[in-house]
Design an enzyme around this catalytic site. Sequence first.
Site, mmCIF file in Angstrom:
data_model
loop_
_atom_site.group_PDB
_atom_site.id
_atom_site.type_symbol
_atom_site.label_atom_id
_atom_site.label_comp_id
_atom_site.label_asym_id
_atom_site.label_seq_id
_atom_site.Cartn_x
_atom_site.Cartn_y
_atom_site.Cartn_z
ATOM 1 N N HIS A 162 0.815 -1.225 0.000
ATOM 2 C CA HIS A 162 0.000 0.000 0.000
ATOM 3 C C HIS A 162 0.850 1.278 0.000
ATOM 4 O O HIS A 162 0.289 2.372 -0.050
ATOM 5 C CB HIS A 162 -0.950 0.024 1.197
ATOM 6 C CG HIS A 162 -1.939 -1.105 1.209
ATOM 7 N ND1 HIS A 162 -2.764 -1.368 0.128
ATOM 8 C CD2 HIS A 162 -2.227 -2.046 2.146
ATOM 9 C CE1 HIS A 162 -3.520 -2.427 0.419
ATOM 10 N NE2 HIS A 162 -3.210 -2.859 1.628
ATOM 11 N N HIS A 199 -6.316 -7.200 -0.225
ATOM 12 C CA HIS A 199 -6.537 -5.779 -0.521
ATOM 13 C C HIS A 199 -5.800 -5.400 -1.810
ATOM 14 O O HIS A 199 -4.707 -5.914 -2.070
ATOM 15 C CB HIS A 199 -6.017 -4.906 0.627
ATOM 16 C CG HIS A 199 -6.605 -5.251 1.960
ATOM 17 N ND1 HIS A 199 -5.925 -6.010 2.902
ATOM 18 C CD2 HIS A 199 -7.805 -4.948 2.505
ATOM 19 C CE1 HIS A 199 -6.695 -6.149 3.974
ATOM 20 N NE2 HIS A 199 -7.844 -5.526 3.768
ATOM 21 N N ASP A 286 -4.387 -12.685 3.896
ATOM 22 C CA ASP A 286 -5.614 -12.138 4.502
ATOM 23 C C ASP A 286 -6.841 -12.397 3.627
ATOM 24 O O ASP A 286 -7.929 -11.887 3.898
ATOM 25 C CB ASP A 286 -5.462 -10.645 4.843
ATOM 26 C CG ASP A 286 -4.785 -9.830 3.750
ATOM 27 O OD1 ASP A 286 -4.549 -10.365 2.645
ATOM 28 O OD2 ASP A 286 -4.495 -8.645 4.002
HETATM 29 N N1 Q9C Z 1 -10.756 -3.765 10.350
HETATM 30 C C1 Q9C Z 1 -2.360 -5.017 4.392
HETATM 31 O O1 Q9C Z 1 -2.978 -6.085 4.374
HETATM 32 N N2 Q9C Z 1 -8.004 -1.697 7.236
HETATM 33 N N3 Q9C Z 1 -2.930 -3.893 4.779
HETATM 34 C C2 Q9C Z 1 -8.198 -1.695 8.649
HETATM 35 C C3 Q9C Z 1 -9.606 -2.873 10.282
HETATM 36 C C4 Q9C Z 1 -6.639 -1.518 6.814
HETATM 37 C C5 Q9C Z 1 -4.309 -3.877 5.130
HETATM 38 C C6 Q9C Z 1 -9.599 -2.121 8.984
HETATM 39 C C7 Q9C Z 1 -6.250 -2.632 5.910
HETATM 40 C C8 Q9C Z 1 -4.804 -2.540 5.500
HETATM 41 C C9 Q9C Z 1 -0.910 -4.988 4.052
HETATM 42 ZN ZN ZN Z 2 -4.070 -6.940 2.917
#
Ligand code: Q9C
Ligand code: ZN
Length: 339
Positions: A162, A199, A286
Amino acid sequence: MLVYAHPDHRLHDPSEPHRFGGVLLPPAETAARADRILSALAHLEAVDVVCPPPMDEQDLLLVHEPDYLEFLRTAHHRWRVATGAPADGEAVAYIRPLPGLPGRPPTHVDAQLGVYSNDVDPILEGTWPAALSAAASVVAAARAVHGGHDAAYAISRPPGHHAGPATFGGYCYLNNTALAAAWLAARGTRVAVVDVDTHHGNGTQAVFWERGDILTVSIHGDPGVHFPFFSGFPEERGDGAGSGANLNLPLPSGSRWPVYRSALEEAIEAVSSFGAEILVVALGVDTHVTDGVLALTDEDYPLLGQGLRTGLPTVIVQEGGYGEGVLEQAVPAVLAAFS
Ligand code: Q9C
Ligand code: ZN
């Protein structure tokens, strides 16, 4: 399997909760994640864990803007001087520029935090050395694969996909995946990135948006309803020399393996028609149902590993994966396909 891991990742271990969608949550991206992966790998045979040498920091300029790197390196110290915060304080943006304002580039660290991030991620005293250690791991893995290894895996955290040329967010500060790809491309290799984190790999997309020599493919949960929201749609194909060299494959929330497998096949087909010589996998796990975006389950990760095995030399870069037991189970299951 050659595995690169550096203990300095522990210098970035945030503890302050943040508000996400109105809910106050403890940090999900913590030092325990890398330790969990390492102990799971210890049970595998033929795993060789190596501490990478320090990287040439000039290589970061393949991916990031010099002013951003200078900011990351100095922000915590400057924030302490400006605010009187203690060494264990966590510097977080609380104000951001309105789009379209002419404005001059701000010199105050609180304003700069808002310019260089699009999220609530903190900068800690150890964020810079930790992020640098993760970057060193992926450069070492890229070097090993460039030097003839079939595959190498970097336990890189904080993660990277990101992070843009001059932005941090989504737990990411330095874009490890982009660095591996850019480092290989700088040596004349035709590189493809396949990002299987749940993501959208928005930072990697931004870094290579106008480059035609690096293919970026991302399979992810629908950005209409999931982080990073503002990108990851199929019409984003790159621009200029990079037109057509970015491919987004968003999937409906809660998609399971049969749907995922079709997207993966499309991704691998794109890699092969691009004529890639080396593959970089951004391995977020994830996608597991526990992490609440897509709905893969334990038995899908060996299949994911097989699907990612193209026969090309492959650099595997750790990205997300948070839920209880997910990293421990899914990472070794994917890596098994490469050993
Ligand atoms: N429920 C990576 O997987 N969202 N980043 C937070 C909490 C942020 C993910 C929401 C997601 C970022 C590297
Ligand atoms: Zn992620």
